[in-house]
Scaffold this active site. Structure first.
Site, PDB file in Angstrom:
ATOM      1  N   GLY A  58     -11.620 -13.883   7.972  1.00  0.00           N
ATOM      2  CA  GLY A  58     -12.447 -12.960   8.739  1.00  0.00           C
ATOM      3  C   GLY A  58     -12.706 -13.522  10.120  1.00  0.00           C
ATOM      4  CB  CYS A  85      -9.060 -18.517   6.933  1.00  0.00           C
ATOM      5  SG  CYS A  85      -9.285 -18.878   8.704  1.00  0.00           S
ATOM      6  CE1 TYR A  86     -17.168 -16.049   8.089  1.00  0.00           C
ATOM      7  CE2 TYR A  86     -16.866 -15.123   5.886  1.00  0.00           C
ATOM      8  CZ  TYR A  86     -17.689 -15.412   6.974  1.00  0.00           C
ATOM      9  OH  TYR A  86     -19.024 -15.057   6.936  1.00  0.00           O
ATOM     10  CG  HIS A 172      -4.312 -17.003   7.300  1.00  0.00           C
ATOM     11  ND1 HIS A 172      -5.177 -16.047   6.817  1.00  0.00           N
ATOM     12  CD2 HIS A 172      -4.910 -17.549   8.396  1.00  0.00           C
ATOM     13  CE1 HIS A 172      -6.253 -16.003   7.585  1.00  0.00           C
ATOM     14  NE2 HIS A 172      -6.118 -16.899   8.547  1.00  0.00           N
ATOM     15  CD  GLU A 174      -3.304 -14.506   4.136  1.00  0.00           C
ATOM     16  OE1 GLU A 174      -4.195 -14.164   4.941  1.00  0.00           O
ATOM     17  OE2 GLU A 174      -3.286 -15.622   3.564  1.00  0.00           O
ATOM     18  CB  SER A 226       5.914  13.866   7.387  1.00  0.00           C
ATOM     19  OG  SER A 226       6.298  12.810   6.514  1.00  0.00           O
ATOM     20  N   GLY A 227       8.812  14.782   5.925  1.00  0.00           N
ATOM     21  CA  GLY A 227      10.219  14.402   5.885  1.00  0.00           C
ATOM     22  C   GLY A 227      10.407  12.956   5.512  1.00  0.00           C
ATOM     23  N   GLY A 228       9.305  12.182   5.462  1.00  0.00           N
ATOM     24  CA  GLY A 228       9.383  10.779   5.104  1.00  0.00           C
ATOM     25  C   GLY A 228       9.183  10.547   3.624  1.00  0.00           C
ATOM     26  CB  VAL A 229       9.839   7.535   1.550  1.00  0.00           C
ATOM     27  CG1 VAL A 229       9.011   6.471   2.256  1.00  0.00           C
ATOM     28  CG2 VAL A 229       9.916   7.230   0.064  1.00  0.00           C
ATOM     29  CG  ASP A 230       4.858   6.970   3.255  1.00  0.00           C
ATOM     30  OD1 ASP A 230       5.554   6.226   2.546  1.00  0.00           O
ATOM     31  OD2 ASP A 230       4.454   6.642   4.386  1.00  0.00           O
ATOM     32  CB  SER A 231       4.907  13.512   2.777  1.00  0.00           C
ATOM     33  OG  SER A 231       6.218  13.614   3.306  1.00  0.00           O
ATOM     34  CB  ALA A 232       9.353  12.694  -0.300  1.00  0.00           C
ATOM     35  CE  LYS A 372       6.712   3.344   4.646  1.00  0.00           C
ATOM     36  NZ  LYS A 372       6.579   4.808   4.803  1.00  0.00           N
TER      37      LYS A 372
END
Length: 516
Positions: A58, A85-86, A172, A174, A226-232, A372
């Site tokens: 943070g 870290c924090y 970090h 990650e 939208s045509g992208g994978v997320d909405s599909a 993603k």
């Protein structure tokens, strides 16, 4: 949503931009992770009964007034904790260590010496490269602590408490810049928390289907495509859960890539049996964007207009109670403070925050906890076409935020045709699946050139290509020089109005992937 799985790790968010990245790293090890507010109580955690807890980093200092704190009883629960870290500084402070500003701050790659290779640093080299980003550090430890690692400027880069189940690292693990960070996180999960890795993406699908059905019941859902994978994938999941109780709305805003509008309609007609509504609104969006230069204003205008069109079309569909959105984890973390944490807003996302209250729609966001690459896996499991599943990400505001400055028809035409060339050449070179995202940006300046025997003063195009697994961090992709040369030659020769092509070699962070 909390996954119904016995192996779960809670991530307490203290304002880190990497909070979701930590969650992603945990899931890579087949352990479900969920980010919660740092204000969660020990009693609430006991009810959830996680296998482990991670305190994020943070931007604050633990010793200043109003710094994010947590319930001190959490360290007494007996549940293993990893402070990053924090998070390390806070945990150590709660356990009576001293944290102060450093004389020499550490930012970037640093060599770390491991002096205890058991458990947390098991199978990790004695000398490792880690990513530091801190101006404070633990300077004094009580005798109940043991030092596990150090750097030239940081005497306690890794620590553990002898009696409490608390471990901490100042760096970090990650981020990909910490070369063996994934092993350190895996060690925490398996060696310290005792996880066995039972969580799989198919279990997420089953839980999502159950959650969607429970939330929606017999109601009707509208989903924006939208045509992208997320909405599909969002549409496919909901369709699988509730059948024909979903209507999809595709808005052609005139800001899409070449032929994309036609491809969207074809894809969904060929692969879905849903009620599809196509709205042609190119002129409407362009009129609203006239004279607008500020990227946040562009996003807000496009998002608002999209919602207005949705509102108009949804009224024509009877019984609509829910709106489905393909919101992902990175959308959430870059848009709003996560779970009440103090994260700084980087940029707004058009599909985060929901519809205006007066619409009365309830949001359905089955991908809100996913990254993603996880969405792609779900798309494959659901049988979506490979071309759609692996299509490069495309921002909701479309080409409008890849045009730096005002969006006009001529500038859209330049960028759309340039983008087509870039993707064609990337595909020809066999790089499309290797590159995570590749696109062109039209810059708001002109430069002098010579075309034929005449002086030219025309536009500059920037090419951006990155490689990443989670889109929270990204490195620029090393496209072979001959491919870049071909792209540059084609763009300058074929696109009227362009006389210079440059290549973006910045990483995320500090840069974002998109330019706006």
């Amino acid at each position: 949503m909390i996954e119904e799985n016995n192996e779960k790790v809670l991530i307490l968010d203290f304002g880190s931009q990497y909070a979701q990245l930590i969650a992603r790293r945990v899931r890579e090890n087949n352990v479900f992770s969920e980010i919660v507010s740092h204000k969660i109580t020990a009693e609430q955690i006991k009810k959830i009964n996680p296998k482990g807890i991670i305190f994020t980093g943070g931007p604050a200092s633990v010793y200043v007034k109003n710094a994010p704190q947590c319930d001190e009883e959490i360290v007494d629960l007996g549940i293993p904790i990893l402070g990053i870290c924090y998070g390390m500084q806070l945990g150590c402070q709660m356990l009576k260590a001293t944290v102060k500003p450093t004389v020499s701050r550490e930012y970037g790659r640093t060599t770390c010496i491991v002096n205890d290779q058991s458990k947390l640093f098991k199978s990790v080299d004695k000398d490792i490269i880690v990513w530091m980003s801190h101006g404070d550090q633990v300077v004094e430890l009580p005798i109940e602590f043991e030092s596990l690692a150090f750097t030239h400027n940081c005497p306690y880069a890794g620590v553990k408490h002898k009696k409490k189940a608390f471990y901490g690292v100042q760096f970090h693990p990650e981020v990909t810049h910490t070369l063996q960070g994934s092993q350190i996180i895996r060690n925490f999960l398996y060696e310290i928390c005792g996880c066995t890795g039972t969580w799989k993406i198919d279990s997420y699908i089953e839980k999502s289907l159950h959650d969607i059905h429970s939330q929606v019941g017999d109601g009707r859902v509208v989903c924006g495509l939208s045509g992208g994978v997320d909405s599909a994938v969002t549409a496919a999941l909901i369709h699988k859960a509730i059948g024909n109780h979903i209507s999809c709305i595709f808005v052609d805003n005139g800001l899409l890539r070449d032929y994309e509008a036609d491809e969207v309609v074809k894809t969904f007609k060929d692969n879905f049996t849903v009620d599809l509504h196509v709205i042609h609104a190119r002129e409407r969006f362009l009129d609203k964007l006239k004279g607008v230069i500020d990227p946040e204003k562009k996003r807000k205008i496009i998002g608002h207009e999209f919602i207005e069109i949705f509102k108009e079309e949804a009224k024509r569909i009877s019984g609509v109670k829910f709106l489905a959105q393909g919101t992902l984890y990175p959308d959430v973390i870059e848009s709003i403070p996560a779970h009440g944490g103090p994260t700084v807003t980087i940029k707004s996302h058009h599909n985060v925050g929901g519809l205006p209250a007066e619409l009365g729609f309830e949001l359905v966001e089955p991908l809100r906890f996913l990254f993603k690459d996880e969405v792609r896996k779900i798309g494959e499991e659901l049988g979506l076409p490979e071309e759609l599943v692996w299509r490069h990400p495309f921002p909701g505001p479309g080409l409008a935020i890849r045009i730096i400055g005002e969006v006009t028809k001529p500038r859209l035409e330049i960028l759309r045709n340039t983008d087509k060339i870039v993707i064609e050449e990337i595909r020809k070179a066999g790089l499309y699946r290797s590159v995570s995202q590749c696109f062109a940006v039209l810059l708001p300046l002109s430069t002098v050139g010579v075309m034929g025997d005449e002086r030219s003063y025309e536009n500059v195009i920037a090419i951006r290509a990155v490689e990443t697994t989670d889109f929270m961090t990204a490195d620029w992709y090393r496209i072979p020089h001959e491919v870049l040369g071909t792209i540059s030659n084609r763009v300058i020769n074929e696109i009227k109005g362009v006389n210079r092509v440059v290549y973006d070699i910045s990483t995320k962070p500090p840069s974002t992937i998109e330019w706006e």
